[in-house]
Design an enzyme around this catalytic site. Structure first.
Site, PDB file in Angstrom:
ATOM      1  N   ASP A  17     -15.569 -46.927  93.625  1.00 23.39           N
ATOM      2  CA  ASP A  17     -15.639 -47.771  94.806  1.00 23.39           C
ATOM      3  C   ASP A  17     -14.294 -48.513  94.870  1.00 23.39           C
ATOM      4  O   ASP A  17     -13.542 -48.527  93.881  1.00 23.39           O
ATOM      5  CB  ASP A  17     -16.810 -48.743  94.657  1.00 23.39           C
ATOM      6  CG  ASP A  17     -16.857 -49.761  95.763  1.00 23.39           C
ATOM      7  OD1 ASP A  17     -16.768 -49.355  96.937  1.00 23.39           O
ATOM      8  OD2 ASP A  17     -16.960 -50.969  95.472  1.00 23.39           O
ATOM      9  N   LEU A  18     -13.988 -49.108  96.005  1.00 22.73           N
ATOM     10  CA  LEU A  18     -12.692 -49.798  96.136  1.00 22.73           C
ATOM     11  C   LEU A  18     -12.818 -51.323  96.021  1.00 22.73           C
ATOM     12  O   LEU A  18     -12.375 -51.926  95.033  1.00 22.73           O
ATOM     13  CB  LEU A  18     -12.058 -49.444  97.491  1.00 22.73           C
ATOM     14  CG  LEU A  18     -10.746 -50.170  97.802  1.00 22.73           C
ATOM     15  CD1 LEU A  18      -9.606 -49.633  96.951  1.00 22.73           C
ATOM     16  CD2 LEU A  18     -10.401 -50.041  99.287  1.00 22.73           C
ATOM     17  N   ASP A  19     -13.470 -51.910  97.044  1.00 22.35           N
ATOM     18  CA  ASP A  19     -13.535 -53.381  97.122  1.00 22.35           C
ATOM     19  C   ASP A  19     -14.360 -53.945  95.971  1.00 22.35           C
ATOM     20  O   ASP A  19     -15.537 -53.607  95.812  1.00 22.35           O
ATOM     21  CB  ASP A  19     -14.190 -53.796  98.454  1.00 22.35           C
ATOM     22  CG  ASP A  19     -13.365 -53.366  99.669  1.00 22.35           C
ATOM     23  OD1 ASP A  19     -12.156 -53.592  99.658  1.00 22.35           O
ATOM     24  OD2 ASP A  19     -13.956 -52.814 100.613  1.00 22.35           O
ATOM     25  N   THR A  25     -10.712 -57.400  96.755  1.00 21.64           N
ATOM     26  CA  THR A  25     -10.790 -57.645  98.197  1.00 21.64           C
ATOM     27  C   THR A  25     -12.149 -58.188  98.625  1.00 21.64           C
ATOM     28  O   THR A  25     -12.284 -58.649  99.760  1.00 21.64           O
ATOM     29  CB  THR A  25     -10.516 -56.339  98.972  1.00 21.64           C
ATOM     30  OG1 THR A  25     -11.138 -55.285  98.237  1.00 21.64           O
ATOM     31  CG2 THR A  25      -9.044 -56.074  99.120  1.00 21.64           C
ATOM     32  N   LYS A  53     -21.929 -56.493 100.048  1.00 26.13           N
ATOM     33  CA  LYS A  53     -21.084 -55.601  99.240  1.00 26.13           C
ATOM     34  C   LYS A  53     -21.544 -54.149  99.387  1.00 26.13           C
ATOM     35  O   LYS A  53     -22.733 -53.848  99.265  1.00 26.13           O
ATOM     36  CB  LYS A  53     -21.119 -56.045  97.771  1.00 26.13           C
ATOM     37  CG  LYS A  53     -20.412 -57.376  97.577  1.00 26.13           C
ATOM     38  CD  LYS A  53     -20.291 -57.766  96.115  1.00 26.13           C
ATOM     39  CE  LYS A  53     -19.505 -59.060  95.996  1.00 26.13           C
ATOM     40  NZ  LYS A  53     -19.492 -59.575  94.620  1.00 26.13           N
ATOM     41  N   GLY A  54     -20.605 -53.291  99.645  1.00 29.81           N
ATOM     42  CA  GLY A  54     -20.911 -51.867  99.777  1.00 29.81           C
ATOM     43  C   GLY A  54     -21.483 -51.485 101.135  1.00 29.81           C
ATOM     44  O   GLY A  54     -21.773 -50.326 101.390  1.00 29.81           O
ATOM     45  N   SER A 122     -15.786 -45.202  99.138  1.00 28.90           N
ATOM     46  CA  SER A 122     -15.839 -46.575  99.644  1.00 28.90           C
ATOM     47  C   SER A 122     -16.422 -46.622 101.048  1.00 28.90           C
ATOM     48  O   SER A 122     -16.257 -45.681 101.822  1.00 28.90           O
ATOM     49  CB  SER A 122     -14.412 -47.145  99.678  1.00 28.90           C
ATOM     50  OG  SER A 122     -14.354 -48.320 100.446  1.00 28.90           O
ATOM     51  N   ALA A 123     -17.076 -47.738 101.369  1.00 24.88           N
ATOM     52  CA  ALA A 123     -17.613 -47.916 102.724  1.00 24.88           C
ATOM     53  C   ALA A 123     -16.549 -48.418 103.687  1.00 24.88           C
ATOM     54  O   ALA A 123     -16.769 -48.454 104.900  1.00 24.88           O
ATOM     55  CB  ALA A 123     -18.771 -48.916 102.682  1.00 24.88           C
ATOM     56  N   ASN A 126     -10.728 -49.478 105.807  1.00 23.24           N
ATOM     57  CA  ASN A 126      -9.362 -49.920 105.490  1.00 23.24           C
ATOM     58  C   ASN A 126      -8.909 -49.422 104.119  1.00 23.24           C
ATOM     59  O   ASN A 126      -7.928 -49.933 103.560  1.00 23.24           O
ATOM     60  CB  ASN A 126      -9.299 -51.450 105.511  1.00 23.24           C
ATOM     61  CG  ASN A 126      -9.592 -52.026 106.891  1.00 23.24           C
ATOM     62  OD1 ASN A 126      -8.908 -51.699 107.852  1.00 23.24           O
ATOM     63  ND2 ASN A 126     -10.596 -52.867 106.995  1.00 23.24           N
ATOM     64  N   LYS A 153     -24.212 -46.822 102.055  1.00 21.51           N
ATOM     65  CA  LYS A 153     -24.877 -47.006 100.773  1.00 21.51           C
ATOM     66  C   LYS A 153     -26.040 -47.973 101.005  1.00 21.51           C
ATOM     67  O   LYS A 153     -25.877 -48.899 101.801  1.00 21.51           O
ATOM     68  CB  LYS A 153     -23.911 -47.639  99.749  1.00 21.51           C
ATOM     69  CG  LYS A 153     -22.654 -46.816  99.475  1.00 21.51           C
ATOM     70  CD  LYS A 153     -21.648 -47.638  98.667  1.00 21.51           C
ATOM     71  CE  LYS A 153     -20.315 -46.920  98.543  1.00 21.51           C
ATOM     72  NZ  LYS A 153     -19.259 -47.700  97.909  1.00 21.51           N
ATOM     73  N   GLU A 177     -19.003 -49.051  90.380  1.00 16.94           N
ATOM     74  CA  GLU A 177     -19.466 -49.806  91.558  1.00 16.94           C
ATOM     75  C   GLU A 177     -19.669 -51.285  91.248  1.00 16.94           C
ATOM     76  O   GLU A 177     -20.100 -51.636  90.152  1.00 16.94           O
ATOM     77  CB  GLU A 177     -20.833 -49.255  91.995  1.00 16.94           C
ATOM     78  CG  GLU A 177     -20.811 -48.389  93.214  1.00 16.94           C
ATOM     79  CD  GLU A 177     -20.421 -49.088  94.496  1.00 16.94           C
ATOM     80  OE1 GLU A 177     -20.348 -50.328  94.518  1.00 16.94           O
ATOM     81  OE2 GLU A 177     -20.175 -48.393  95.482  1.00 16.94           O
ATOM     82  N   ASP A 178     -19.403 -52.135  92.254  1.00 16.46           N
ATOM     83  CA  ASP A 178     -19.709 -53.570  92.092  1.00 16.46           C
ATOM     84  C   ASP A 178     -20.852 -54.013  93.000  1.00 16.46           C
ATOM     85  O   ASP A 178     -21.180 -55.195  93.026  1.00 16.46           O
ATOM     86  CB  ASP A 178     -18.476 -54.428  92.411  1.00 16.46           C
ATOM     87  CG  ASP A 178     -18.177 -54.459  93.898  1.00 16.46           C
ATOM     88  OD1 ASP A 178     -18.259 -53.388  94.534  1.00 16.46           O
ATOM     89  OD2 ASP A 178     -17.886 -55.543  94.429  1.00 16.46           O
TER      90      ASP A 178
HETATM   91  C1  BG6 Z   1     -17.109 -52.212 101.421  1.00 15.16           C
HETATM   92  C2  BG6 Z   1     -17.289 -53.680 101.174  1.00 15.16           C
HETATM   93  O1  BG6 Z   1     -16.289 -51.658 100.449  1.00 15.16           O
HETATM   94  O2  BG6 Z   1     -16.533 -51.978 102.705  1.00 15.16           O
HETATM   95  C3  BG6 Z   1     -18.103 -54.300 102.291  1.00 15.16           C
HETATM   96  O3  BG6 Z   1     -17.951 -53.873  99.939  1.00 15.16           O
HETATM   97  C4  BG6 Z   1     -17.427 -54.017 103.628  1.00 15.16           C
HETATM   98  O4  BG6 Z   1     -18.228 -55.677 102.070  1.00 15.16           O
HETATM   99  C5  BG6 Z   1     -17.296 -52.499 103.797  1.00 15.16           C
HETATM  100  O5  BG6 Z   1     -18.199 -54.541 104.683  1.00 15.16           O
HETATM  101  C6  BG6 Z   1     -16.606 -52.122 105.093  1.00 15.16           C
HETATM  102  O6  BG6 Z   1     -15.269 -52.510 105.048  1.00 15.16           O
HETATM  103  P1  BG6 Z   1     -14.254 -52.479 106.264  1.00 15.16           P
HETATM  104  O7  BG6 Z   1     -12.904 -52.666 105.604  1.00 15.16           O
HETATM  105  O8  BG6 Z   1     -14.382 -51.159 106.915  1.00 15.16           O
HETATM  106  O9  BG6 Z   1     -14.635 -53.586 107.172  1.00 15.16           O
HETATM  107 MG    MG Z   2     -17.419 -52.729  96.309  1.00 14.19          MG
END
Ligand code: BG6
Ligand code: MG
Length: 229
Positions: A17-19, A25, A53-54, A122-123, A126, A153, A177-178
């Protein structure tokens, strides 16, 4: 002569996962949602943020409006989605390698050194610019993010696409994953789930660590053997 065909271990796949796993982030997502909530006249706590998250941007806004008891027109909804993302982008604009979470490069380097395939799952929409900013993009053999999935997810779609791109079977994949939703997504398809963060929140994970500094290379070695018997 032994004519039995040679069998090799199945190929493991590593999915990150990223964030909140690779970069910190999650705090910027929180600050951007909190700003919007405050503008709309209500509070948004870090505890409530765990639910975000996620979860996709759209779903986050739906939950946020539920928390605030706000019914939005489509026009308002779309505007707030844009506003939140603009605030978030402002937070990450000057991001650099210093925001990589501790020891993440150590683990990526180790896996790369062993020739093991690595994907992002990642969801976020960005994800790619963030990996570019922190100069980690080169470690990834595949990127699957919010631009590639229809289901959020805990639906495992994002991880299943990642596994496919790595030519790995789900049961041979290891997910970092977090988010509770991310751990559930991995568990739903028999992937090994590693929770990064608070064990009380991520108790459904197969393994728990506060961060990557606690993950030893021996642990990874054993996990690879266990996951690809
Ligand atoms: C996930 C985050 O990685 O991405 C979520 O954990 C976030 O909190 C989701 O809402 C979507 O991110 P973005 O950058 O497309 O708004
Ligand atoms: Mg995450």
């Amino acid at each position: 002569m032994n004519l039995k065909p040679k069998t090799s271990n199945p190929r493991p796949g590593f999915i990150f996962d990223l964030d909140g796993v690779i970069v910190d982030t999650a705090k910027y997502h929180y600050l951007a949602w909190k700003k919007l909530a405050n503008e709309l006249g209500f509070e948004f706590t870090e505890e409530q943020n765990e639910l975000f998250k996620g979860v996709s941007r759209k779903r986050c806004l739906e939950i946020l409006l539920d928390i605030g008891g706000i019914t939005a027109s489509q026009e308002d909804f779309d505007r707030w989605m844009v506003e939140k993302n603009e605030d978030y982008l402002a937070y990450i604009e000057n991001m650099n390698e210093s925001e990589i979470l501790p020891d993440v490069p150590k683990v990526l380097e180790y896996l790369k050194g062993k020739g093991l395939p690595i994907a992002l799952g990642s969801a976020s929409k960005n994800a790619q610019p963030i990996l570019e900013k922190v100069k980690l993009l080169g470690y990834f053999d595949a990127l699957v993010d919010g631009n590639n999935v229809a289901k959020a997810k805990p639906d495992p779609e994002v991880f299943l696409i990642a596994a496919k791109k790595l030519s790995a079977k789900p049961e041979n994949c290891i997910v970092f994953e977090d988010a509770v939703a991310g751990i559930q997504a991995a568990n739903n398809v028999g992937m090994a789930s590693i929770g990064i963060g608070n064990v009380k929140i991520l108790s459904e994970a197969d393994y728990n660590f506060n961060d990557f500094t606690e993950i030893s290379l021996d642990f990874l070695e054993n996990l690879i053997e266990k996951t690809t018997p």
